[in-house]
Design an enzyme around this catalytic site. Structure first.
Site, PDB file in Angstrom:
ATOM      1  N   ASP A   1      -1.936  -1.337  10.468  1.00  0.00           N
ATOM      2  CA  ASP A   1      -2.281  -1.396   9.039  1.00  0.00           C
ATOM      3  C   ASP A   1      -2.937  -2.725   8.646  1.00  0.00           C
ATOM      4  O   ASP A   1      -3.415  -2.871   7.522  1.00  0.00           O
ATOM      5  CB  ASP A   1      -1.018  -1.252   8.169  1.00  0.00           C
TER       6      ASP A   1
ATOM      7  N   LYS B   1       0.851  -1.197   0.000  1.00  0.00           N
ATOM      8  CA  LYS B   1       0.000   0.000   0.000  1.00  0.00           C
ATOM      9  C   LYS B   1       0.881   1.240   0.000  1.00  0.00           C
ATOM     10  O   LYS B   1       2.048   1.185   0.436  1.00  0.00           O
ATOM     11  CB  LYS B   1      -0.943   0.032   1.209  1.00  0.00           C
TER      12      LYS B   1
HETATM   13  P1  ATP Z   1       4.304  -0.292   7.775  1.00  0.00           P
HETATM   14  O1  ATP Z   1       4.116   0.558   6.557  1.00  0.00           O
HETATM   15  O2  ATP Z   1       3.157  -1.258   8.059  1.00  0.00           O
HETATM   16  O3  ATP Z   1       4.754   0.453   9.006  1.00  0.00           O
HETATM   17  P2  ATP Z   1       6.772  -1.096   6.590  1.00  0.00           P
HETATM   18  O4  ATP Z   1       6.378  -1.331   5.177  1.00  0.00           O
HETATM   19  O5  ATP Z   1       7.442   0.208   6.875  1.00  0.00           O
HETATM   20  O6  ATP Z   1       5.502  -1.291   7.498  1.00  0.00           O
HETATM   21  P3  ATP Z   1       7.696  -3.782   6.869  1.00  0.00           P
HETATM   22  O7  ATP Z   1       8.228  -4.155   5.518  1.00  0.00           O
HETATM   23  O8  ATP Z   1       6.422  -4.364   7.286  1.00  0.00           O
HETATM   24  O9  ATP Z   1       7.712  -2.215   7.055  1.00  0.00           O
HETATM   25  O10 ATP Z   1       8.862  -4.139   7.911  1.00  0.00           O
HETATM   26  C1  ATP Z   1       8.942  -3.529   9.189  1.00  0.00           C
HETATM   27  C2  ATP Z   1       9.745  -4.436  10.105  1.00  0.00           C
HETATM   28  O11 ATP Z   1       9.034  -5.655  10.283  1.00  0.00           O
HETATM   29  C3  ATP Z   1      11.103  -4.794   9.561  1.00  0.00           C
HETATM   30  O12 ATP Z   1      12.037  -4.483  10.556  1.00  0.00           O
HETATM   31  C4  ATP Z   1      11.056  -6.296   9.313  1.00  0.00           C
HETATM   32  O13 ATP Z   1      12.246  -6.911   9.742  1.00  0.00           O
HETATM   33  C5  ATP Z   1       9.910  -6.779  10.163  1.00  0.00           C
HETATM   34  N1  ATP Z   1       9.091  -7.841   9.571  1.00  0.00           N
HETATM   35  C6  ATP Z   1       8.410  -8.735  10.275  1.00  0.00           C
HETATM   36  N2  ATP Z   1       7.714  -9.564   9.476  1.00  0.00           N
HETATM   37  C7  ATP Z   1       7.946  -9.189   8.213  1.00  0.00           C
HETATM   38  C8  ATP Z   1       7.500  -9.664   6.952  1.00  0.00           C
HETATM   39  N3  ATP Z   1       6.685 -10.711   6.834  1.00  0.00           N
HETATM   40  N4  ATP Z   1       7.901  -9.008   5.852  1.00  0.00           N
HETATM   41  C9  ATP Z   1       8.720  -7.930   5.978  1.00  0.00           C
HETATM   42  N5  ATP Z   1       9.183  -7.460   7.136  1.00  0.00           N
HETATM   43  C10 ATP Z   1       8.808  -8.074   8.267  1.00  0.00           C
END
Ligand code: ATP
Length: 303
Positions: free
Chosen positions: A136, A11
Site C-alpha cells: 500500500d 485509506k
Molecule cells: P494495511 O491496511 O496496510 O494492511 P493496517 O491498517 O491493517 O495495514 P497497520 O495499522 O499498518 O495495519 O498495522 C499493521 C501492523 O504493523 C501492526 O501489527 C503494527 O504493530 C505494525 N506497525 C508497524 N509500524 C506501524 C506504524 N507506524 N503504525 C501502526 N502500526 C505499525
C-alpha cells in the site's frame, strides 16, 4: 535543518478483489483506494545518529518492526547516509485496522527524510522503495481516489468523489493481513484479467467514475474476515439498515465503512451506534500533507 511535520492520512478500499497468487508469494489485486480525513501526525527532528521513535499508543512497536523505522533504515542502506532522526508519532488511525496507518507513516517517512537528510531521491525511486516496505505504500505516497492493480502499485487516478461522507465503525479487534490472505474462506477471483483488468473491476471503476459509488463497493476479503469474526457481518448489515447507501469492510478489516450522501445523514447514522466506536470522515485528495511548523499549521500540497 529544523523539524519537519507531516500528516499521513488513512485509506479505505472502496473496492478490493483478490486474483491469483504470484510466484513471489504476493497476490495480484484490483482495488479502488480512497484517502479519508482521519490522520496521524509525525514530527521528524534531525539527530546525530540512530532512529528513535516515540508514540502515544502502546500498540505501536518502536523498534525495527515499525514501518517508520524500516523506511528510515532502507533510506540509510540505499544512500549510505549516516544521519539519525527522532520521530514523534501522534497516532489517531487505529492500528491493524485495514486503514493502512503503518503504510501511510512509511510513505511520510520516505518523503520527510528525503528532505531532512537532503538525499535528492526521485519520486520514482521513493515509489520503488515504498513497494519494498509494503504493497500500500506506493499509493500512500500519492493518495486520493485511485484504482490500482498488481500488488497495488500500478495506479490509475480517478475523479474526486462528490457529496460523500463515510461512517466508520471501529470494532475492537486487530486483524493481521496474513491471516486473512491465508484463510481457507478466501475464494479468489480466478478470472484471467483482460488488459490488466477483470470485467468486474472495469464495471466498478465505471460506476465510481459516474457517481454510482454504491454500485462499485465490494471487498473480496469479507468472506475470510466474517468467518473469523461473524460480528463483522452483523455490523455491516447494521450500517445498511441504519440507512447507508452501501457498506463494506476496508482492506483486511476489521474497520467497516458506510456511505452517506450528506454530513447530516452520516451524523444521524453514527448516533445509532452506541456500543462501538465510530468516526465520520470525508474523502481527501492526498495521503500526505506537510505542515509548515511543529505547531501544525497546514501549508500546501506535498511534497
Ligand atoms: P494495511 O491496511 O496496510 O494492511 P493496517 O491498517 O491493517 O495495514 P497497520 O495499522 O499498518 O495495519 O498495522 C499493521 C501492523 O504493523 C501492526 O501489527 C503494527 O504493530 C505494525 N506497525 C508497524 N509500524 C506501524 C506504524 N507506524 N503504525 C501502526 N502500526 C505499525
Amino acid at each position: 535543518m529544523a523539524s519537519i511535520h507531516y500528516r499521513s492520512y488513512a485509506k479505505i478500499n472502496l473496492y478490493l478483489d483478490v486474483l491469483n497468487q504470484r510466484e513471489d508469494g504476493y497476490h495480484n489485486i484490483e482495488t479502488v483506494f480512497q484517502t479519508v480525513s482521519l490522520h496521524d501526525d509525525l514530527v521528524f527532528t534531525p539527530h546525530d545518529e540512530g532512529i528513535h521513535l516515540y508514540c502515544d499508543n502502546s500498540d505501536v512497536p518502536l523498534d525495527e518492526r515499525n514501518l517508520i523505522h524500516r523506511a528510515a533504515r532502507l533510506l540509510q542502506e540505499q544512500t549510505g547516509c549516516g544521519a539519525g532522526v527522532k520521530v514523534k508519532i501522534k497516532k489517531r488511525i487505529p492500528v491493524a485496522a485495514g486503514l493502512a496507518g503503518g503504510s501511510g507513516n512509511a510513505a511520510a517517512t520516505l518523503v520527510a527524510l528525503n528532505k531532512l537528510w537532503e538525499l535528492g531521491l526521485s519520486r520514482a525511486k521513493l515509489r520503488a522503495l515504498g513497494l519494498e516496505l509494503g504493497s500500500d505504500v506506493p499509493y500512500c505516497l500519492v493518495g486520493g481516489t485511485v484504482a490500482a492493480t498488481r500488488r497495488g502499485e500500478e495506479l490509475f487516478p480517478l475523479p474526486k468523489l462528490m457529496d460523500t461522507w463515510f461512517v466508520l465503525l471501529h470494532p475492537p479487534l486487530a486483524i493481521s493481513t496474513e491471516t486473512i490472505f491465508t484463510s481457507p474462506h478466501l475464494v479468489r477471483n480466478d478470472e484471467a484479467p483482460y488488459a490488466g483488468r477483470t470485467y468486474a473491476f472495469g464495471s466498478a471503476i465505471r460506476a465510481i467514475k459516474n457517481g454510482y459509488l454504491a454500485a462499485g463497493v465490494f471487498n473480496r476479503l469479507e468472506s475470510a474476515a466474517f468467518a473469523l469474526h461473524p460480528e463483522l457481518a452483523e455490523r455491516k448489515q447494521q450500517l445498511i439498515e441504519a440507512g447507508c447507501r452501501a457498506a463494506a469492510m476496508s482492506g483486511s478489516g476489521p474497520t467497516l465503512f458506510g456511505i452517506c450522501e450528506s454530513q447530516e445523514r452520516a451524523e444521524t447514522i453514527a448516533a445509532q451506534f452506541t456500543d462501538i466506536a465510530t468516526s465520520i470522515v470525508t474523502p481527501f485528495d492526498q495521503s500526505l500533507v506537510r505542515l509548515s511548523d511543529e505547531a501544525g499549521t497546514p501549508s500546501r500540497h506535498v511534497p
